[in-house]
Scaffold this active site. Structure first.
Site: not given
Length: 358
Positions: A130-131, A70, A72, A159, A100, A333
């Site tokens: 995705e988030e 992903h 984003d 990931e 991430d 994150h």
């Protein structure tokens, strides 16, 4: 317009794509840059759906691997632009998205450009949203419009996994537990009923909850049930009539979504519960022949994936899938998000060797 040079190293490419902000819902600039760079490659057939880009080789190989990442990130918090630094003696790239999962995405872009004759046909996917909620995920949209693009014998999600192979993933469920009261002036609180006070049993049950550790096909998955947000209150002089506690349940892949919902409702029996989002987990799927070949090629001992990833989407379609990417998942994150440069290089080397058959 942002431009990407896919001839630079995967490390430099990580810096470049991280420095193009792409918080969920704002991926267009990065998606445009990826699409422009990939469309220039004659060996790939390219398809775009919104801010999701798919590129495929069509060499007539007997097997096809899907490799996805992903584009984003969660919101930026004074952690861009990226910078190079050293932590505990280890050179890292620091900044939002490095873990991430833009380091993994950079590796994929690099290999997509350079692997003209892989030993298997490859479908590369770079997707948006995705988030956030699962129904916004770019792969959800793509599965509706082009389900044929998901066909494959094995899938890899880039990931963060510390450069190890993580099989399957936990499921993810979010629910709102509500308590109700009666509004009143706070000077005459006895006239009303305080909904925030009524939420005390919700927090007590969460504090007393003991999550399971569940073995599934040789890997042990750890669960978790936690409050992640509380909403309530009207004004500084008003007794509140509503309180909402948002809870997040991460559950082992031996439970399906219905069983997970039933468990949450059991924990909060007697209270109002609304499930607002959910995604099933994925079993490890490491018994697939291509999975075994991949593990041997990268010399990896598989581990469980505690968070939810889109391996679950492929697993639901009957495609065994694993997570394999640079970065420590515990820093995903995090405001101090950072990825070791050596892990980016190692993951690129492992994937390149396996896909090229060298």
């Amino acid at each position: 317009m942002a431009l990407l040079d896919l001839s630079v190293s995967s490390v430099e490419l990580t810096r470049n794509i991280c420095d193009i902000p792409s918080v969920s819902g704002d991926e267009r600039v990065l998606a445009d840059a990826i699409h422009d760079a990939i469309s220039a490659l004659a060996h790939l057939e390219v398809y775009r759906d919104g801010d999701t880009i798919v590129a495929r080789t069509n060499l007539g190989r007997p097997q096809r691997v899907v490799i996805a990442g992903h584009i984003d990130t969660v919101p930026i918090n004074d952690n861009l632009p990226t910078r190079d630094t050293v932590v505990d003696g280890i050179p890292v790239i620091w900044g939002r998205g490095t873990v991430d999962m833009k380091a993994g995405t950079a590796v994929q872009l690099k290999l997509a450009a350079e692997l003209v004759e892989p030993r298997v046909d490859i479908t590369w996917m770079w997707y948006d949203h995705e988030e956030v909620d699962a129904d916004l995920n770019g792969l959800t949209r793509l599965a509706r419009t082009r389900p044929d693009l998901f066909q494959g014998d094995f899938a890899i999600l880039g990931e963060p996994s510390n450069g190890a192979v993580e099989g399957g993933c936990n499921g993810n469920l979010r629910a709102i537990v509500r308590t109700h009261g009666v509004r009143a002036h706070s000077a005459r609180a006895w006239v009303g009923e305080n909904a925030i006070h009524k939420a005390a049993p919700v927090l007590a049950r969460l504090a007393e909850y003991r999550p399971r550790e569940v073995p599934v096909e040789g890997l042990v998955y750890r669960e978790g049930l936690n409050a992640v947000r509380i909403r309530g209150g009207v004004a500084g002089n008003v007794i509140p009539d509503l309180c909402e506690v948002e809870v997040n349940y991460r559950f082992a892949p031996n439970r399906d979504l219905a069983e997970a919902e039933a468990h949450v409702r059991e924990v909060f029996a007697g209270l109002e519960v609304e499930v607002v989002d959910g995604a099933a987990g994925a079993r490890p799927g490491l018994d697939a022949p291509l999975a075994q070949e991949f593990l041997a090629a990268v010399n990896a001992e598989p581990r469980p994936k505690y968070g939810w990833t889109d391996v679950a989407r492929f697993s639901a379609l009957g495609v065994p899938a694993v997570n394999y990417g640079p970065g420590d998942p515990s820093l995903a994150h995090h405001d101090e998000e950072r990825v070791p440069i050596a892990q980016i290089e190692a993951v690129e080397h492992g994937l390149r060797a396996w896909l090229a058959g060298s």
